[in-house]
Design an enzyme around this catalytic site. Structure first.
Site, short mmCIF file in Angstrom:
data_model
loop_
_atom_site.label_atom_id
_atom_site.label_comp_id
_atom_site.label_asym_id
_atom_site.label_seq_id
_atom_site.Cartn_x
_atom_site.Cartn_y
_atom_site.Cartn_z
N LYS A 196 -8.07 -44.93 5.75
CA LYS A 196 -7.57 -43.90 6.67
C LYS A 196 -8.76 -43.38 7.45
CE LYS A 196 -3.57 -41.75 7.39
NZ LYS A 196 -2.20 -42.25 7.33
N GLY A 209 9.96 -30.24 10.95
CA GLY A 209 9.13 -31.06 11.82
C GLY A 209 9.95 -32.07 12.58
N GLY A 239 8.82 -34.22 15.15
CA GLY A 239 7.91 -35.04 15.93
C GLY A 239 8.40 -36.48 15.99
N VAL A 258 8.56 -38.85 13.80
CA VAL A 258 9.43 -39.29 12.70
C VAL A 258 10.66 -38.39 12.58
CG1 VAL A 258 9.60 -39.76 10.23
CG2 VAL A 258 7.46 -40.22 11.43
P1 NAD Z 1 4.05 -35.65 14.88
O1 NAD Z 1 2.73 -35.02 15.15
O2 NAD Z 1 4.70 -36.46 15.92
O3 NAD Z 1 5.12 -34.51 14.45
C1 NAD Z 1 4.83 -33.45 13.61
C2 NAD Z 1 5.77 -32.32 14.05
O4 NAD Z 1 5.64 -31.25 13.11
C3 NAD Z 1 5.43 -31.75 15.44
O5 NAD Z 1 6.60 -31.69 16.22
C4 NAD Z 1 4.87 -30.36 15.11
O6 NAD Z 1 5.12 -29.43 16.14
C5 NAD Z 1 5.64 -30.04 13.84
N1 NAD Z 1 5.05 -28.98 13.01
C6 NAD Z 1 3.76 -28.69 12.79
N2 NAD Z 1 3.64 -27.63 11.98
C7 NAD Z 1 4.91 -27.25 11.67
C8 NAD Z 1 5.46 -26.22 10.86
N3 NAD Z 1 4.70 -25.35 10.20
N4 NAD Z 1 6.81 -26.14 10.77
C9 NAD Z 1 7.61 -27.00 11.43
N5 NAD Z 1 7.14 -27.99 12.22
C10 NAD Z 1 5.82 -28.11 12.33
O7 NAD Z 1 3.88 -36.47 13.52
P2 NAD Z 1 4.81 -37.65 12.97
O8 NAD Z 1 4.27 -38.95 13.41
O9 NAD Z 1 6.24 -37.34 13.23
O10 NAD Z 1 4.53 -37.53 11.42
C11 NAD Z 1 5.07 -36.49 10.64
C12 NAD Z 1 4.53 -36.58 9.23
O11 NAD Z 1 4.87 -37.85 8.67
C13 NAD Z 1 3.00 -36.47 9.09
O12 NAD Z 1 2.67 -35.86 7.88
C14 NAD Z 1 2.55 -37.92 9.07
O13 NAD Z 1 1.31 -38.07 8.42
C15 NAD Z 1 3.67 -38.53 8.27
N6 NAD Z 1 3.83 -39.96 8.51
C16 NAD Z 1 4.09 -40.42 9.77
C17 NAD Z 1 4.25 -41.79 9.97
C18 NAD Z 1 4.58 -42.35 11.33
O14 NAD Z 1 4.99 -43.52 11.42
N7 NAD Z 1 4.45 -41.59 12.40
C19 NAD Z 1 4.14 -42.68 8.89
C20 NAD Z 1 3.89 -42.15 7.62
C21 NAD Z 1 3.74 -40.79 7.44
#
Ligand code: NAD
Length: 358
Positions: free
Chosen positions: A80, A178, A180, A182
């Site tokens: 990572k 959240g 975002g 995912v």
């Molecule tokens: P992202 O940055 O696109 O989305 C995260 C979302 O969470 C954002 O919309 C942000 O505004 C919101 N957020 C932040 N703080 C918050 C809070 N206190 N309350 C509510 N919402 C809040 O990230 P992502 O790619 O969607 O990933 C989300 C999680 O999943 C992360 O922990 C990431 O490590 C994990 N993850 C993602 C992937 C992937 O394929 N993208 C794979 C494995 C794990």
């Protein structure tokens, strides 16, 4: 800041501190284990309060990737990287080219992809400086987030079957934290399956979109833990399951995409004590890494998604083992991951390891 004595150090093979004065890049690349193959893991960009926080995140996330790859049966190890900085103000072409050059110096021992704060476009820039990237449009699959969401969806189905004894998600109430990359895709899958959604995000635009598209209800970000839902799906940042939030949870199941959901390992035991079924984060959120592992000239999306869907069976096995062994699901997952790492390690010759890491 000790490394070998760091609380999150777990025999990591290599940790690289990267600095590029011209672009202002400050980054850490952590390689946990390359026994199964080159270490693969996303790059996170975050305004860490201090370097120790960045190192802690890199070490924990890298080990999580080793376990994730082992349980997803991938020919990869765990790694990572983290870039210290604010993704809203500090991104630049020079920064990502510098990051790509550092990844390239590792000769394939680490393969970089996107994560929180880093988009596919950013990885595309890194790809101009190194071929050791995954999850780009040119490498086949593209954005892994929909696949991650699909894996979480299948994981929720496994958890619902185990804890609630039902196959259908129709009418199930899910609280999603959240929205975002995912979280939004997950909401779509859940809504299509007939689930009722309560959502939260600190980004009001993301909330408005989800409410409109999926007829979701919304609560303030801090109130999401109190929602009387069947499932709590953390899809924002890690560390959200802690001493303060656990007593507030009404859900019978915690199953979401966020990495490192448990503030400390003991919180896995606390969830079990309260009969809340926890889907271990690195198992349920493996969909993206599984998907990009299929990239290449012969990429077949149907095959890749079928592999992602196996998350449901793996979680079913972990839930059953946890019940049999009387241990938290988080511990059952770690045990199974270590079991799957060990036989490969025993079978390896030094030559084989060098080949796998090339
Ligand atoms: P992202 O940055 O696109 O989305 C995260 C979302 O969470 C954002 O919309 C942000 O505004 C919101 N957020 C932040 N703080 C918050 C809070 N206190 N309350 C509510 N919402 C809040 O990230 P992502 O790619 O969607 O990933 C989300 C999680 O999943 C992360 O922990 C990431 O490590 C994990 N993850 C993602 C992937 C992937 O394929 N993208 C794979 C494995 C794990």
């Amino acid at each position: 800041m000790p490394l070998f004595g760091h609380r999150e150090f777990d025999a990591h093979e290599q940790v690289v501190f990267c600095h590029d004065a011209a672009s202002g890049l400050k980054a850490i690349i952590a390689i946990h284990d390359t026994t199964r193959g080159p270490s693969l893991g996303g790059c996170r960009m975050w305004p860490y309060a201090g370097e120790d926080d960045a190192l802690t995140d890199a070490l924990r996330l890298a080990r999580g990737m080793s376990y994730k790859s082992a349980l997803a049966d991938l020919p990869y190890g765990g790694g990572k990287s983290v870039i210290i900085g604010d993704s809203r103000t500090m991104k630049s072409e020079a920064l990502f080219l510098a990051m790509g050059r550092f990844v390239d110096t590792l000769g394939g021992r680490y393969v970089i992809a996107e994560d929180v704060g880093i988009s596919v476009d950013d990885v595309e820039i890194m790809a101009r400086a190194t071929r050791h990237v995954a999850g780009t449009r040119s490498s086949g699959g593209g954005d892994p987030s929909p696949a991650t969401a699909y894996g979480v969806f299948m994981g929720i189905r496994a958890a619902v079957a185990h804890a609630l004894g039902r196959d259908s998600l129709d009418g199930l109430h899910v609280a999603v934290q959240g929205l975002g990359h995912v979280g939004h895709h997950l909401c779509r899958k859940l809504a299509e399956a007939g689930a009722r959604l309560t959502v939260s995000d600190i980004d009001s635009g993301a909330v408005a979109r989800a409410c409109k598209e999926f007829s979701a209800e919304t609560v303030d970000p801090e109130a999401i833990y109190d929602v009387a839902a069947d499932v709590f799906a953390p899809c924002a940042l890690g560390g959200v399951i802690d001493d303060q939030t656990i007593p507030r949870l009404k859900a019978r199941i915690v199953a979401g995409s966020a990495n490192n959901q448990l503030a400390e390992p003991r919180h896995g035991a606390e969830l079990a004590r309260r009969h809340i079924l926890y889907a271990p984060d690195y198992v349920i959120n493996a969909g993206g890494v599984i998907y990009i592992s299929h990239e290449g000239p012969s990429f077949d999306e149907t095959e890749a998604l079928a592999h992602v869907a196996r998350i449901r069976d793996t979680l079913g096995e972990i839930f059953a083992r946890a019940a049999q062994q009387g241990v938290p699901t988080s511990e059952a997952a770690d045990r199974l991951a270590r079991e799957r790492l060990r036989p490969v390690a025993k079978a390896k010759t030094p030559g084989a390891k060098a080949t796998a890491a090339a």
